[in-house]
Design a protein around this motif. Structure first.
Motif, PDB file in Angstrom:
ATOM      1  N   UNK A 134       0.845  -1.202   0.000  1.00  0.00           N
ATOM      2  CA  UNK A 134       0.000   0.000   0.000  1.00  0.00           C
ATOM      3  C   UNK A 134       0.877   1.247   0.000  1.00  0.00           C
ATOM      4  N   UNK A 135       0.422   2.288  -0.697  1.00  0.00           N
ATOM      5  CA  UNK A 135       1.130   3.567  -0.602  1.00  0.00           C
ATOM      6  C   UNK A 135       0.867   4.175   0.768  1.00  0.00           C
ATOM      7  N   UNK A 136       1.924   4.704   1.375  1.00  0.00           N
ATOM      8  CA  UNK A 136       1.777   5.338   2.687  1.00  0.00           C
ATOM      9  C   UNK A 136       2.861   6.407   2.820  1.00  0.00           C
ATOM     10  N   UNK A 137       2.438   7.637   2.977  1.00  0.00           N
ATOM     11  CA  UNK A 137       3.380   8.741   3.194  1.00  0.00           C
ATOM     12  C   UNK A 137       4.501   8.759   2.153  1.00  0.00           C
ATOM     13  N   UNK A 138       4.169   8.818   0.893  1.00  0.00           N
ATOM     14  CA  UNK A 138       5.135   8.932  -0.204  1.00  0.00           C
ATOM     15  C   UNK A 138       6.072   7.738  -0.349  1.00  0.00           C
ATOM     16  N   UNK A 139       5.669   6.589   0.162  1.00  0.00           N
ATOM     17  CA  UNK A 139       6.450   5.372  -0.047  1.00  0.00           C
ATOM     18  C   UNK A 139       5.500   4.185  -0.086  1.00  0.00           C
ATOM     19  N   UNK A 140       6.016   3.053  -0.475  1.00  0.00           N
ATOM     20  CA  UNK A 140       5.233   1.828  -0.470  1.00  0.00           C
ATOM     21  C   UNK A 140       5.556   1.033   0.784  1.00  0.00           C
ATOM     22  N   UNK A 141       4.522   0.439   1.376  1.00  0.00           N
ATOM     23  CA  UNK A 141       4.696  -0.428   2.534  1.00  0.00           C
ATOM     24  C   UNK A 141       4.139  -1.796   2.171  1.00  0.00           C
ATOM     25  N   UNK A 142       5.007  -2.791   2.180  1.00  0.00           N
ATOM     26  CA  UNK A 142       4.604  -4.169   1.937  1.00  0.00           C
ATOM     27  C   UNK A 142       4.513  -4.917   3.252  1.00  0.00           C
ATOM     28  N   UNK A 143       3.497  -5.763   3.375  1.00  0.00           N
ATOM     29  CA  UNK A 143       3.260  -6.487   4.616  1.00  0.00           C
ATOM     30  C   UNK A 143       3.028  -7.964   4.298  1.00  0.00           C
ATOM     31  N   UNK A 144       3.781  -8.831   4.962  1.00  0.00           N
ATOM     32  CA  UNK A 144       3.542 -10.273   4.893  1.00  0.00           C
ATOM     33  C   UNK A 144       2.524 -10.611   5.982  1.00  0.00           C
ATOM     34  N   UNK A 145       1.493 -11.362   5.614  1.00  0.00           N
ATOM     35  CA  UNK A 145       0.380 -11.682   6.509  1.00  0.00           C
ATOM     36  C   UNK A 145       0.208 -13.192   6.641  1.00  0.00           C
ATOM     37  N   UNK A 146      -0.380 -13.613   7.758  1.00  0.00           N
ATOM     38  CA  UNK A 146      -0.747 -15.012   7.967  1.00  0.00           C
ATOM     39  C   UNK A 146      -2.200 -15.068   8.432  1.00  0.00           C
ATOM     40  N   UNK A 147      -2.855 -16.197   8.131  1.00  0.00           N
ATOM     41  CA  UNK A 147      -4.222 -16.409   8.621  1.00  0.00           C
ATOM     42  C   UNK A 147      -4.515 -17.900   8.670  1.00  0.00           C
ATOM     43  N   UNK A 148      -5.469 -18.246   9.516  1.00  0.00           N
ATOM     44  CA  UNK A 148      -5.918 -19.634   9.620  1.00  0.00           C
ATOM     45  C   UNK A 148      -6.856 -19.916   8.456  1.00  0.00           C
ATOM     46  N   UNK A 149      -6.667 -21.026   7.797  1.00  0.00           N
ATOM     47  CA  UNK A 149      -7.547 -21.393   6.690  1.00  0.00           C
ATOM     48  C   UNK A 149      -8.770 -22.110   7.251  1.00  0.00           C
ATOM     49  N   UNK A 150      -9.830 -22.106   6.494  1.00  0.00           N
ATOM     50  CA  UNK A 150     -11.039 -22.823   6.882  1.00  0.00           C
ATOM     51  C   UNK A 150     -12.212 -21.931   7.188  1.00  0.00           C
ATOM     52  N   UNK A 151     -12.052 -20.976   8.040  1.00  0.00           N
ATOM     53  CA  UNK A 151     -13.140 -20.065   8.370  1.00  0.00           C
ATOM     54  C   UNK A 151     -14.039 -20.604   9.466  1.00  0.00           C
ATOM     55  N   UNK A 152     -14.820 -19.717  10.037  1.00  0.00           N
ATOM     56  CA  UNK A 152     -15.674 -20.066  11.172  1.00  0.00           C
ATOM     57  C   UNK A 152     -17.075 -20.500  10.753  1.00  0.00           C
ATOM     58  N   UNK A 153     -17.472 -20.191   9.539  1.00  0.00           N
ATOM     59  CA  UNK A 153     -18.833 -20.487   9.113  1.00  0.00           C
ATOM     60  C   UNK A 153     -19.819 -19.403   9.499  1.00  0.00           C
ATOM     61  N   UNK A 154     -19.412 -18.497  10.355  1.00  0.00           N
ATOM     62  CA  UNK A 154     -20.279 -17.405  10.785  1.00  0.00           C
ATOM     63  C   UNK A 154     -20.020 -16.171   9.921  1.00  0.00           C
ATOM     64  N   UNK A 155     -21.032 -15.348   9.817  1.00  0.00           N
ATOM     65  CA  UNK A 155     -20.856 -14.082   9.102  1.00  0.00           C
ATOM     66  C   UNK A 155     -19.922 -13.185   9.901  1.00  0.00           C
ATOM     67  N   UNK A 156     -18.970 -12.572   9.210  1.00  0.00           N
ATOM     68  CA  UNK A 156     -18.030 -11.664   9.851  1.00  0.00           C
ATOM     69  C   UNK A 156     -17.879 -10.408   9.009  1.00  0.00           C
TER      70      UNK A 156
END
Length: 162
Positions: free
Chosen positions: A56-78
């Motif tokens: 994402x652009x942020x303050x005249x530079x690019x910021x890259x972020x490595x993310x993690x998440x649990x696969x599968x999901x809860x089945x509930x609306x979020x």
């Protein structure tokens, strides 16, 4: 958002090593992206489920972020905290990121509930609709919704440096 090159993407990451950034899979279809409709560029790692990346652009530079998440999901609306779109199943995940700098090297993380497909910009502009679930009825313009995406993402990125 301005079109990005692979080099720009790889050099933008703030929460992983240069070696990790060099090895992460960058999409090959950068020339085919709808850059004008994006507030940030995000993608999931097809070779490693539960891994995602955003730039994402942020303050005249690019910021890259490595993310993690649990696969599968809860089945509930979020509800996505970035674009305010409601999804069922695995459409919203708690995405976590190591903090930038020494705090991240010590294992400190931040998290946010976000659209798992990282298409918040497209949901905000009504270009994409959730498979199930709904957007709350709002009187905001598409540009106001896009600004909310940028503001909410900026706040998440700021937390990487707290």
């Amino acid at each position: 958002m301005q079109p990005l090159t692979e080099h720009e993407i790889r050099s933008s990451f703030v929460n992983c090593s240069k070696g990790e950034a060099k090895r992460l899979p960058v999409p090959r279809d950068l020339g085919d992206q709808a850059w004008a409709d994006l507030d940030f560029f995000g993608w999931n790692d097809r070779s490693m489920p539960g891994r995602a990346y955003l730039v994402a652009p942020q303050d005249d530079r690019l910021v890259g972020i490595a993310l993690r998440y649990e696969t599968g999901g809860s089945g509930k609306a979020q509800l996505c905290s970035i674009c305010k779109t409601t999804h069922t199943g695995s459409g919203v995940s708690l995405l976590t990121a190591n903090k930038a700098g020494e705090a991240g090297r010590r294992g400190n993380t931040v998290g946010i509930h976000m659209c798992t497909d990282l298409a918040c910009s497209l949901y905000a502009r009504n270009i994409r609709r959730p498979a199930a679930g709904n957007r709350y009825r709002e009187d905001l313009s598409e540009e106001d919704k896009a600004e909310r995406v940028r503001t909410n993402l900026r706040a998440f990125i700021d937390r990487l440096y707290d």
